[in-house]
Design an enzyme around this catalytic site. Structure first.
Site, PDB file in Angstrom:
ATOM      1  N   LYS A  23      -7.999 -44.600 -16.578  1.00 46.69           N
ATOM      2  CA  LYS A  23      -6.742 -44.106 -16.004  1.00 46.69           C
ATOM      3  C   LYS A  23      -6.480 -44.868 -14.703  1.00 46.69           C
ATOM      4  O   LYS A  23      -7.373 -44.970 -13.848  1.00 46.69           O
ATOM      5  CB  LYS A  23      -6.914 -42.615 -15.717  1.00 46.69           C
ATOM      6  CG  LYS A  23      -5.671 -41.781 -15.875  1.00 46.69           C
ATOM      7  CD  LYS A  23      -6.061 -40.308 -15.796  1.00 46.69           C
ATOM      8  CE  LYS A  23      -4.855 -39.419 -15.707  1.00 46.69           C
ATOM      9  NZ  LYS A  23      -5.229 -38.047 -15.354  1.00 46.69           N
TER      10      LYS A  23
HETATM   11  O1  G3P Z   1      -3.129 -34.607 -15.483  1.00 42.84           O
HETATM   12  C1  G3P Z   1      -2.404 -34.447 -14.296  1.00 42.84           C
HETATM   13  C2  G3P Z   1      -2.434 -33.034 -13.891  1.00 42.84           C
HETATM   14  O2  G3P Z   1      -3.751 -32.683 -13.597  1.00 42.84           O
HETATM   15  C3  G3P Z   1      -1.585 -32.677 -12.751  1.00 42.84           C
HETATM   16  O3  G3P Z   1      -1.364 -31.316 -12.836  1.00 42.84           O
HETATM   17  O4  G3P Z   1      -0.713 -29.094 -12.073  1.00 42.84           O
HETATM   18  O5  G3P Z   1      -1.906 -30.677 -10.520  1.00 42.84           O
HETATM   19  O6  G3P Z   1       0.461 -31.069 -11.162  1.00 42.84           O
HETATM   20  P1  G3P Z   1      -0.855 -30.500 -11.572  1.00 42.84           P
END
Ligand code: G3P
Length: 219
Positions: free
Chosen positions: A83
């Protein structure tokens, strides 16, 4: 739609894998840090639990170091997808190492134009963040729709991995928009099972069955 779990927590991964519906895993530096174990060790453990694509993210920001880290992560296991952030160095690393057969998930994608860059670089996945756009009062799901349309228009092979999904509704909307993959925190995967009418219906079925056979036995 493939389901990935967006976690580096082994207990959550074991529970999800046990249901038989988890196709892969995404991690990021914040999720790895939460577990307090160095990335290489944790990714090896994750690969032993889930047999599917496992995203492992670089922390280098400069091309030269990023290439080194990407090669190191890719060597950990055949299922590792490296990634990288959607930056100039991330895209250059993707374009360069894709030619060697290393697979990439280009993350932190917030616009359709950025998603075109990821596809042109030969990424296996692009990760648009739905919830984080919603957080700043933009329509995160509209971005998923736009990227799916653009990729279809040009026959790009890059898969749309809808990330930052925060609710079961987000998952269904991403599927409707045509996302190839949804990556879900464990909590959201667990919530997907729930419906009050399922519980009510099951309760009634079991009561009816028990009543009928108790009555038969009493005669
Ligand atoms: O894979 C990306 C994800 O972990 C982001 O999620 O909820 O932190 O915006 P969030």
């Amino acid at each position: 739609m493939k389901f990935f779990l967006d976690t580096a927590n082994l207990e959550e991964l074991r529970k999800g894998a046990d249901w038989g519906i988890v196709d892969g895993v995404t991690t990021n530096p914040s999720l790895i840090a939460k577990e307090g174990i160095p990335i290489e060790d944790q990714i090896r453990r994750i690969c032993a639990i889930v047999d599917g694509d496992i995203s492992a993210e670089v922390v280098a920001t400069k091309y030269e170091e990023m290439v080194g880290e990407a090669r190191q992560l890719a060597r950990l296991h055949k299922n590792v997808v490296v990634k990288v952030p959607l930056t100039r160095d991330g895209i250059k690393t993707t374009a360069q190492l894709s030619k060697e057969g290393i697979r990439f998930n280009v993350t932190l994608c917030f616009s359709a134009g950025q998603a075109i860059l990821a596809a042109k670089a030969g990424a296996t996945y692009v990760s648009p963040f739905v919830g984080r756009l919603d957080d700043i009062a933009q329509d995160g799901m509209e971005l998923i729709r736009q990227i799916c349309t653009i990729y279809k228009n040009y026959g790009f092979g890059t898969q749309v991995l809808a990330a930052s999904l925060r609710s079961p509704l987000h998952v269904a909307q991403a599927a409707l928009a045509g996302a190839h993959v949804g990556t879900l925190p464990f909590k959201v995967l667990d919530q997907l099972f729930n419906h009050p009418l399922t519980d009510k219906g099951l309760d009634q079925f079991l009561k009816d069955y028990a009543k009928a056979f108790q009555e038969t036995a009493a005669r």
